[in-house]
Write a protein that holds these residues in place. Structure first.
Motif: not given
Length: 202
Positions: A47-52, A99-101, A104-111
């Protein structure tokens, strides 16, 4: 409005447990760590924050004597016995293919994967930085669950990766013994740098 007195008292207790009274342990009581506690530890760490929300941390919990015997030859001599005694040794690694994940982990930004893949060095730096952030969360989460920690360097990172993560693009960051520390074996706490030495306000 919150009761500031009771809130402060509870906060002080938690601060002691996480920081002020917590110690790095090298000697361990013969008391096992429940597998369910390790699952909760990871759930809290995640639950801790990471970049994107890239979450590159990958962990193997080394618990069995057989797995410990695979690990010990790759450790510095001074780290072997305390690792043998610890109920659990966590191998904290970071995944260079993180980055392959992101779909799933940041789906709102495809780039988002492109933010980390401009070069192999950029990918590795992001994995190490964010994996290290997660390693800090890991230690605090463990302490909050009543576990003691003994984070360590002093090992052959490539050999440990080959032994426990063969054919996966993981690099080992650090190891952390987990369990219930023997307080009788602790030496006096070492000094820390003062605010004036380590910090500036500008």
């Amino acid at each position: 409005m919150r009761d500031s007195v009771s809130s402060s008292a509870m906060t002080d207790q938690h601060i002691d447990q996480l920081f002020l009274q917590a110690r790095t342990h090298s000697a361990w009581l013969d008391q096992p760590v429940a597998p369910q506690l390790l699952q909760k530890l990871y759930a809290m760490t995640a639950m801790g924050p990471t970049s994107a929300n890239c979450s590159p941390l990958r962990v193997i919990f080394v618990c069995s004597p057989q797995a410990k015997e695979r690990l010990l030859p790759h450790m510095a001599a001074g780290n072997r016995e305390k690792t043998r005694q610890a109920p659990v040794t966590a191998i904290l690694a970071y995944d260079l293919d993180f980055p392959e994940q992101l779909a799933t982990l940041y789906p709102h930004e495809p780039s988002a994967p492109s933010w980390f893949t401009s070069s192999a060095d950029a990918t590795r730096i992001a994995a190490l930085r964010n994996g290290s952030l997660q390693g800090g969360y890991f230690i605090l989460a463990a302490r909050s669950l009543g576990l003691d920690c003994g984070p360590m360097g002093g090992f052959d990172a490539e050999a440990v990766a080959q032994a426990f993560f063969p054919d996966r693009p993981y690099e080992v960051n650090f190891l952390c013994n987990l369990g219930y520390g023997d307080d009788q074996a602790l030496h006096p706490r070492l000094p820390r740098l003062s605010f004036e030495t380590a910090c500036e306000v500008v």
